[in-house]
Structures are given as structure tokens and as C-alpha cells.
Scaffold this motif. Structure first.
Motif, PDB file in Angstrom:
ATOM      1  N   GLN A 106       0.834  -1.206   0.000  1.00 52.13           N
ATOM      2  CA  GLN A 106       0.000   0.000   0.000  1.00 52.13           C
ATOM      3  C   GLN A 106       0.866   1.253   0.000  1.00 52.13           C
ATOM      4  N   LEU A 107       1.927   1.218   0.832  1.00 52.63           N
ATOM      5  CA  LEU A 107       2.824   2.375   0.890  1.00 52.63           C
ATOM      6  C   LEU A 107       3.515   2.588  -0.445  1.00 52.63           C
ATOM      7  N   PHE A 108       4.003   1.498  -1.037  1.00 52.82           N
ATOM      8  CA  PHE A 108       4.661   1.594  -2.334  1.00 52.82           C
ATOM      9  C   PHE A 108       3.719   2.178  -3.378  1.00 52.82           C
ATOM     10  N   ASN A 109       2.480   1.691  -3.376  1.00 50.76           N
ATOM     11  CA  ASN A 109       1.506   2.181  -4.348  1.00 50.76           C
ATOM     12  C   ASN A 109       1.251   3.671  -4.193  1.00 50.76           C
ATOM     13  N   GLN A 110       1.060   4.102  -2.935  1.00 52.33           N
ATOM     14  CA  GLN A 110       0.749   5.506  -2.732  1.00 52.33           C
ATOM     15  C   GLN A 110       1.917   6.404  -3.116  1.00 52.33           C
ATOM     16  N   VAL A 111       3.129   5.985  -2.777  1.00 48.90           N
ATOM     17  CA  VAL A 111       4.318   6.780  -3.116  1.00 48.90           C
ATOM     18  C   VAL A 111       4.507   6.839  -4.626  1.00 48.90           C
ATOM     19  N   ILE A 112       4.383   5.691  -5.305  1.00 53.82           N
ATOM     20  CA  ILE A 112       4.620   5.687  -6.747  1.00 53.82           C
ATOM     21  C   ILE A 112       3.549   6.478  -7.489  1.00 53.82           C
ATOM     22  N   LEU A 113       2.305   6.472  -6.990  1.00 56.39           N
ATOM     23  CA  LEU A 113       1.262   7.288  -7.611  1.00 56.39           C
ATOM     24  C   LEU A 113       1.577   8.773  -7.481  1.00 56.39           C
ATOM     25  N   ILE A 114       2.034   9.173  -6.299  1.00 58.67           N
ATOM     26  CA  ILE A 114       2.396  10.587  -6.087  1.00 58.67           C
ATOM     27  C   ILE A 114       3.538  10.984  -7.007  1.00 58.67           C
ATOM     28  N   VAL A 115       4.572  10.138  -7.066  1.00 61.19           N
ATOM     29  CA  VAL A 115       5.751  10.448  -7.891  1.00 61.19           C
ATOM     30  C   VAL A 115       5.376  10.485  -9.370  1.00 61.19           C
ATOM     31  N   LEU A 116       4.626   9.497  -9.833  1.00 63.87           N
ATOM     32  CA  LEU A 116       4.259   9.440 -11.250  1.00 63.87           C
ATOM     33  C   LEU A 116       3.371  10.613 -11.653  1.00 63.87           C
ATOM     34  N   LEU A 117       2.421  10.982 -10.792  1.00 61.68           N
ATOM     35  CA  LEU A 117       1.551  12.112 -11.129  1.00 61.68           C
ATOM     36  C   LEU A 117       2.355  13.405 -11.229  1.00 61.68           C
ATOM     37  N   ILE A 118       3.297  13.589 -10.324  1.00 64.98           N
ATOM     38  CA  ILE A 118       4.147  14.787 -10.389  1.00 64.98           C
ATOM     39  C   ILE A 118       4.990  14.770 -11.658  1.00 64.98           C
ATOM     40  N   ILE A 119       5.537  13.590 -12.009  1.00 62.35           N
ATOM     41  CA  ILE A 119       6.374  13.490 -13.212  1.00 62.35           C
ATOM     42  C   ILE A 119       5.568  13.799 -14.474  1.00 62.35           C
ATOM     43  N   PHE A 120       4.405  13.177 -14.604  1.00 60.10           N
ATOM     44  CA  PHE A 120       3.627  13.304 -15.836  1.00 60.10           C
ATOM     45  C   PHE A 120       2.718  14.536 -15.858  1.00 60.10           C
ATOM     46  N   HIS A 121       2.624  15.245 -14.714  1.00 62.00           N
ATOM     47  CA  HIS A 121       1.810  16.456 -14.668  1.00 62.00           C
ATOM     48  C   HIS A 121       2.696  17.697 -14.548  1.00 62.00           C
ATOM     49  N   HIS A 122       3.845  17.604 -15.163  1.00 65.61           N
ATOM     50  CA  HIS A 122       4.745  18.752 -15.287  1.00 65.61           C
ATOM     51  C   HIS A 122       5.225  19.260 -13.932  1.00 65.61           C
ATOM     52  N   GLY A 123       5.547  18.325 -13.036  1.00 69.73           N
ATOM     53  CA  GLY A 123       6.135  18.706 -11.757  1.00 69.73           C
ATOM     54  C   GLY A 123       5.156  19.216 -10.727  1.00 69.73           C
ATOM     55  N   SER A 124       3.881  19.068 -10.955  1.00 65.14           N
ATOM     56  CA  SER A 124       2.881  19.559 -10.006  1.00 65.14           C
ATOM     57  C   SER A 124       1.818  18.501  -9.776  1.00 65.14           C
ATOM     58  N   GLY A 125       1.335  18.444  -8.525  1.00 70.00           N
ATOM     59  CA  GLY A 125       0.272  17.515  -8.207  1.00 70.00           C
ATOM     60  C   GLY A 125      -1.074  18.198  -8.075  1.00 70.00           C
ATOM     61  N   ASN A 126      -1.130  19.476  -8.453  1.00 73.87           N
ATOM     62  CA  ASN A 126      -2.367  20.241  -8.300  1.00 73.87           C
ATOM     63  C   ASN A 126      -3.223  20.162  -9.565  1.00 73.87           C
ATOM     64  N   PRO A 127      -4.541  20.251  -9.396  1.00 67.42           N
ATOM     65  CA  PRO A 127      -5.438  20.238 -10.569  1.00 67.42           C
ATOM     66  C   PRO A 127      -5.336  21.558 -11.325  1.00 67.42           C
ATOM     67  N   PRO A 128      -5.836  21.593 -12.536  1.00 66.11           N
ATOM     68  CA  PRO A 128      -6.538  20.515 -13.256  1.00 66.11           C
ATOM     69  C   PRO A 128      -5.562  19.515 -13.873  1.00 66.11           C
ATOM     70  N   TYR A 129      -6.018  18.271 -13.996  1.00 65.38           N
ATOM     71  CA  TYR A 129      -5.181  17.202 -14.515  1.00 65.38           C
ATOM     72  C   TYR A 129      -5.568  16.903 -15.961  1.00 65.38           C
ATOM     73  N   SER A 130      -4.573  16.620 -16.763  1.00 70.30           N
ATOM     74  CA  SER A 130      -4.836  16.262 -18.157  1.00 70.30           C
ATOM     75  C   SER A 130      -5.105  14.771 -18.259  1.00 70.30           C
ATOM     76  N   THR A 131      -5.867  14.397 -19.281  1.00 73.42           N
ATOM     77  CA  THR A 131      -6.144  12.967 -19.478  1.00 73.42           C
ATOM     78  C   THR A 131      -4.855  12.202 -19.784  1.00 73.42           C
ATOM     79  N   LEU A 132      -3.904  12.864 -20.457  1.00 74.79           N
ATOM     80  CA  LEU A 132      -2.650  12.191 -20.799  1.00 74.79           C
ATOM     81  C   LEU A 132      -1.844  11.861 -19.540  1.00 74.79           C
TER      82      LEU A 132
END
Length: 712
Positions: free
Chosen positions: A299-325
Motif C-alpha cells: 500500500q505504501l509503495f503504491n501511494q508513493v509511486i502514484l504521487i511520484v508518477l503524477l508529479i512526473i507526468f503532470h509537469h512537476g505539479s500535483g495540483n489540478p486541473p489534470y490532463s487525461t494524458l
């Protein structure tokens, strides 16, 4: 094994015991401390020194191997077999001691064992600083890796749901382009797949073997993760349907992990050596618990990797709005990473797993006669003899999962109360990290106390259930006050404490108890059935919460399952803390032979039976240490004889029956006994030759005297 009756002999064909002996292999003596011969017929007479002698046979006062005699007359070589130091004090079972004695014994043992283990770890660290971590990885991480990947995937569904809703509100929020039924079916299909896997692989694990079940689980999970990574549709609703069925396939593999991981961790260190038996009694719960808590690390691994991946693919930010890509890349890469790990797990299980327990399982089936496939007879018998236990393990797991998944799968609902009107996906994930940290603390504390004799499985499970009941009851009763800004941290504390006591309680113990209270031949089946009942408890809130919009009502619904779990635990769950699996298998052999009433060992001690088994079935009345020691001594002699016979028949080691193996000390005892028997037989032969020679000489002299008289 049940006593077969009749004289006991060894491979050489002479009795193992030719003097009267007590239940521990020591001779019964007269008032002067001399052993009494087993022949009391008229052919025996009294010698001048008062001992019994049989005509024409030598005395066998030295029949027993040399060595000191311990309390209750047991030879020093048999002490560990009859009175292991981790369970007995001066020949008395620890549970038979007065309460103060039990407390002192348990805490002294726990302290001494902790010191010993710390000393071992210190020695390992001095020799190689990384060796303790390597040992932890091989013993617990690899064993629980399936649950790690399951935790990383299963709990990602709840974590991804708010992200999907944020980027596709027309599908996951207002359902303009997606069917609400199919959105809800995502959780339904996942849980149904798990239930199928738990039942099917549970049967398969007992039928075909643990190896096949473990490898198959890993391959099915890998297939499911590939499907999740590549899931697609011509429109959003089509993708949702595909997504749901992918989770169903993955769930089958996840379901099989429960009975397979539990039984594998439980049976990993089984054996007849003193070290293996001690580890089984003192650390069996911890071995299973440390493997199971890999789910928390997943569970911890999943939550950390989701946070890291979203920041990576959302241009360094975890804030909305989020793109479908960015969302597509986040969830697909996450599934792919776990898929690679699961594929490695399948490889490791196939080529490097230890499946000696499969051989033991097949040998047990052969001993049962016509059993060549699944042991349906044992299952049917267990449903009757252990019916109360089945109610307990199924019912408590149902109650636990109703609470656990009612909290976990929909935790975003509760977190939104903590941050009303301003929470983002990233806020929810960060709060979830705190909750996972609290849960891991509960997992580890459970693993380290689950084998303590004065706490153990049942008390831990009872305390966990009642604490969850109280905490959620308070949350439901005081909800309107707790959601006020000045009191919101009180609700947050209740939420985290409920997670802690769930892990430091029923979520850890149900996984263990559903395996260890049943015999080996049907262990995976019973665990799978219990786990499936638990997943019905997970399915119930998944369905029910769709019709309950009010958070307070959800609290009112959940809390009563804590009370239900407490009651079922107290009434139907036996406490197997400190009771080794070999003794439980011994009890089961009597049950399967239709001689349950002839078993008198510690498996029917009141300490190790449920309230139902003592108050209603009265099974504790069969407990009798003296009778059990007599039966066990006979069983040991029979086992030793069978072991010698297997050696004489030159049966390959991998085909030998593990039930025909005794510890090295027991074997040495009988070897010395056999040696003395052979010496006694040799002395008897020599004395017989001398008697015949003297008789012949006397007869010759008589004839000579008769001849001389006739001559005169």
C-alpha cells in the motif's frame, strides 16, 4: 498417531520394553528403587535380594540407556520431546501453572528469547552488516511478495478513483457518458474475482500442492496487470467495462494468494528437530504476520509511486486541473511496474521455491489409504468436528473485512470531511500516507506480540474488534460535533486509531487463525473458504455504501461489525498460541481415525479450545497428561520402528514419510536401548550355553557314579 494396540516391537523383532515401564520410558520400580520385570506369572519367583527373576532369563535392570533421570522419570534424551523448555516448567505444562506462574513463565521466556535473538542479530551484524537484512528479505519479504504486489494493486483502485473523477467527471461523477452500474461494478468484479480465487485455489492447494497454487497465482496476477496496463475501449464506458473485467481476472490471482501465502508461511519451518519445533511454537505467528504485513508495504509503495508518477507526468505539479494524458500515463505505468515485480515472483516461485511440504502432504494422503486426490473425507469430517471453528474463522473475517474495506475502499469519503470543500487528489493521498504509516505500526506490533503467551492471537483479535467498535461508535454518536472545525482533529484521531487497532488486531489475526486451527490436508481449503467469507464482508459495504450518502450513517453501520467480531472471537475461536502444529496434527490423526476421545494431549487443553468447545462440546475433559505421555511413548517406539524399516527397505529419502521420523535424541535413546537389549540377549544366550554345559557335566558325573555303583 492413534495407538494401534498390541505389543510394540522394533525392526529386530524383539520388544522395545521387556520390563514394566511408565509413560515416559522409565522403569517402574519397587520400594527399593529396583525395576520390576514385566512377567508376573507363576514362572517367576523371588530371589534372595527381593528382586523378581524369571526362570531361565537374565535380569534387565540396566535396560534403560545410561544418563540422569529428570522429574517424572523421563530419561534425559527424551526431555525435549516430552517437556520442551519453551512450554514446560519442571514437568508441568505452562498453562497448568497457577496464574502468577503462567505470567512469570511467559514474560521470562519472552525476555530470554528476545535477548537470544538480539544476540544472534548482533553476531550476524558483526560478521556482515547486511546479513540481518538479507535474512529478513529471504524469510519474510519473498514469502509475502505476493501480498505486496496485491496491496500495491488492490488499494490503488480506491486511490485512483478520485483521480479518475477529477479528470473524467462526466463518467465517474455525474455519469453522463458512463453507466453508474458499471462504475459500481468495478469494485464488485474485483471482489468477486478474489472470492473465486480464494475458494478455487484453496481447494487446489490441498489437492495438487502448494507449489502449483503459488506459481499459478503469480502468473494470473501478471496476466491481470498486463490487461490493466493495456485496458482500452472505444469510449469511456467501454474502457470502464474493460477495466472492471481486467480487475476480475487479476482478483482471481489475488484471491489465491491468501490461502497459499498463509499456509506456506505457516509450514515453512516445520520439522522434527528441536530447533524447528521451538521456532514453530515461539515464532509461527510472527513468521506469518511478517509475511502478511507486506500487504501494508505494498500500500505504501503504491501511494508513493502514484504521487511520484503524477508529479512526473503532470509537469512537476500535483495540483489540478489534470490532463487525461498525465492520468493515463500515471495509472498505466503504475500497473506495469507492479506487473514486472509479479513476473519476477512467478520466476522465483517456480525455480527457487521450497515445496517440501507438498511431499509431506502427499505422504499423509498415502497413509490414509484410498486417498489419491483431494481429501474430501477430512473436509467433511472437519466441517463436523471443527464446525464451530469454521463459524468463527468465517464470521470474524466477514466482520473484519466489512469494517476494513468499508474504511479503506471509500476512505476518500472520510478524508473529505477532514478537508471540506478544499481537498484535492494530492491532499487525500498525503493523508493516506499517514494512515498507511499508522497501519504499518499496527502490523509490526501485531507480529511481535502475536506469539506472546499472555496476549496471543485470540486476545489480540478480541481487543482489536472491541476497540474498533468503541472508536467508530464514538464517531457515529458525536459526528455532528466532531465535524466542526475546532474538533476535526478528534475525528482524524479516531480514524487513524481505528486503522491501528484493525491491523494490531483482526486484520492480522484472521489471516493466521484461518490456517493454523485446521489440519494440513485441508488447511488451504479452510483458509480459502474463510477468506472468501471475508470478501463477502468487503462486498457488502461496496454495495451498501452506494445507497448511503451520509457519512454518519456509514459509521453507524460499520461499528456493529466490530461488536459482532468480538462476540464470534470469544465464542468460537481457539487460542493456538504456543501450540505446535505437530501436536495439532497428532490430535487430528485421532479424530480422523474415529478415536477423538482417546486423545489426551495439550491440543484439548482448555487453554487451546474455544468457549464453544469447552462449554458445549466439553472436549477439555479428555485432557490427561499422564495418559497422553503413555500414548506418546508408544507412538514414539512405533515411529522409530517404522523409521528403521524404511531404512532397511532402502526407501529414497525424498520418498520417506516425515511422520516416520523422530528427533536425533529420541533415535539415540532407542539405539542405546536396542544395544542394551542385544547385550541382554547375548548374555542370555551365553548363560543358556553355560547352563547346558553344566547340566551335561552333571549328567555325565551322575552316569559315572551310577556305573561305579553298579561295578561294586
Amino acid at each position: 498417531m492413534p495407538r494401534s494396540g498390541g505389543p510394540v516391537g522394533n525392526a529386530q523383532g524383539y520388544p522395545l520394553f521387556s520390563v514394566e515401564h511408565n509413560s515416559l520410558g522409565a522403569p517402574i520400580t519397587d520400594e527399593k528403587g529396583r525395576p520390576i520385570n514385566n512377567s508376573t506369572s507363576s514362572s517367576s519367583d523371588s530371589s534372595n535380594d527381593g528382586t523378581l527373576k524369571e526362570k531361565g532369563k537374565p535380569q534387565e535392570q540396566d535396560w534403560q540407556p545410561s544418563g540422569v533421570k529428570t522429574p517424572m522419570g523421563v530419561h534425559e534424551l527424551l526431555v525435549e520431546e516430552f517437556f520442551p523448555a519453551d512450554s514446560y516448567h519442571n514437568g508441568t505444562y505452562w498453562a497448568d501453572l497457577p496464574r502468577s506462574g503462567r505470567v512469570q513463565f511467559a514474560f521470562r521466556q519472552s525476555t530470554e528469547e528476545a535477548k537470544r535473538e538480539l544476540s544472534v542479530i548482533g553476531g550476524m551484524f558483526k560478521k556482515d552488516p547486511l546479513s540481518p537484512f538479507s535474512a529478513y528479505f529471504s524469510n519474510y519479504v519473498v514469502t509475502g511478495m505476493g501480498l505486496f504486489t496485491e496491496g500495491a494493486t488492490l488499494f490503488s483502485i480506491g486511490n485512483l478513483k478520485p483521480l479518475y473523477a477529477a479528470v473524467w467527471p462526466q463518467c465517474f461523477s455525474n455519469h453522463k457518458v458512463c453507466s453508474k452500474g458499471w462504475i459500481n461494478a468495478i469494485e464488485y468484479l474485483e471482489i468477486l474475482g478474489i472470492i473465486c480465487g480464494q475458494i478455487l485455489v484453496g481447494f487446489e492447494g490441498d489437492w495438487v500442492g502448494r507449489r502449483w497454487g503459488l506459481v499459478q497465482d503469480a502468473l494470473i496476477m501478471t496476466l491481470g496487470l498486463v490487461m490493466l496496463t493495456a485496458s482500452w475501449g472505444v469510449d469511456l464506458n467501454g474502457w470502464v467495462i474493460c477495466y472492471g473485467w481486467c480487475l476480475f481476472v487479476y482478483g482471481i490471482g489475488v484471491g489465491g494468494e491468501y490461502p497459499m501465502t498463509s499456509t506456506s508461511a505457516l509450514e515453512a519451518k516445520s520439522g522434527v528437530s528441536a530447533e524447528a519445533l521451538t521456532d514453530d511454537r515461539l515464532h509461527r505467528g510472527r513468521n506469518v504476520g511478517l509475511a502478511f504485513l507486506m500487504q501494508g508495504w505494498g500500500q505504501l509503495f503504491n501511494q508513493v509511486i502514484l504521487i511520484v508518477l503524477l508529479i512526473i507526468f503532470h509537469h512537476g505539479s500535483g495540483n489540478p486541473p489534470y490532463s487525461t494524458l498525465s492520468v493515463q500515463w500515471t495509472f498505466r505505468v503504475q500497473f506495469a511496474v507492479v506487473g514486472v515485480m509479479t513476473l519476477w515472483l512467478a520466476y522465483h516461485r517456480f525455480y527457487h521455491g521450497d515445496y517440501s511440504v507438498d511431499r509431506k502432504l502427499q505422504n499423509k494422503k498415502k497413509k490414509q489409504g484410498a486417498v489419491t486426490g483431494y481429501d474430501a473425507t477430512s473436509l467433511k469430517l472437519a466441517m463436523g468436528h471443527f464446525g464451530g471453528r469454521m463459524i468463527g474463522t468465517c464470521g470474524t473475517w466477514f466482520a473484519n473485512d466489512f469494517f476494513f474495506y468499508g474504511n479503506k475502499l471509500f476512505q476518500s469519503t472520510f478524508i473529505s470531511v477532514l478537508l471540506p470543500g478544499k481537498s484535492t487528489v494530492m491532499d487525500g493521498w498525503l493523508y493516506n500516507l499517514i494512515n498507511i504509516g499508522v497501519s504499518l505500526a499496527g502490523y509490526y506490533l501485531a507480529a511481535f506480540l502475536i506469539d506472546h503467551k499472555m496476549y496471543g492471537r485470540v486476545r489480540m483479535q478480541s481487543v482489536g474488534f472491541i476497540m474498533d467498535f468503541i472508536l467508530i461508535l464514538v464517531a457515529a454518536a458525536m459526528y455532528t460535533d466532531l465535524i466542526k472545525p475546532e474538533n476535526i482533529h478528534g475525528l482524524q484521531a479516531i480514524y487513524y486509531l481505528s486503522s491501528f487497532f484493525n491491523q494490531f488486531g483482526p486484520n492480522s489475526t484472521t489471516f493466521l487463525l484461518a490456517a493454523e486451527v485446521y489440519p494440513t490436508s485441508i488447511r488451504a481449503t479452510c483458509h480459502g473458504l474463510s477468506a472468501a467469507a471475508g470478501k463477502l464482508g468487503a462486498l457488502a459495504p461496496a454495495i451498501l455504501y452506494n445507497y448511503l450518502a451520509d457519512v454518519r450513517t456509514k459509521f453507524w453501520v460499520v461499528t456493529w461489525f466490530g461488536l459482532l467480531g468480538f462476540v464470534l472471537t470469544v465464542v468460537f475461536i481457539p487460542d493456538t498460541t504456543g501450540l505446535d502444529l505437530r501436536e495439532q496434527e497428532r490430535y487430528w490423526s485421532f479424530v480422523r481415525a474415529g478415536k477423538a476421545g482417546e486423545y489426551h494431549g495439550i491440543a484439548v487443553h482448555k487453554r487451546h479450545l474455544s468457549l464453544w468447545e469447552t462449554m458445549v462440546l466439553k472436549r477439555h475433559l479428555a485432557y490427561d497428561p499422564e495418559k497422553d505421555r503413555a500414548a506418546k511413548m508408544e507412538e514414539l517406539s512405533e515411529t522409530y520402528a517404522r523409521m528403521l524399516q524404511e531404512k532397511l527397505n532402502e526407501i529414497p529419502e525424498d520418498e520417506q514419510d516425515d511422520d516416520n521420523v523422530v528427533s536425533s535424541n529420541v533415535a539415540l535413546f532407542f539405539q542405546e536401548l536396542d544395544k542394551k537389549k542385544r547385550n541382554a540377549a547375548l548374555r542370555a544366550a551365553e548363560e543358556e550355553v553355560e547352563r547346558l554345559r553344566l547340566k551335561e557335566t552333571e549328567e555325565k558325573n551322575r552316569r559315572e557314579r551310577t556305573f561305579e555303583v553298579s561295578e561294586l
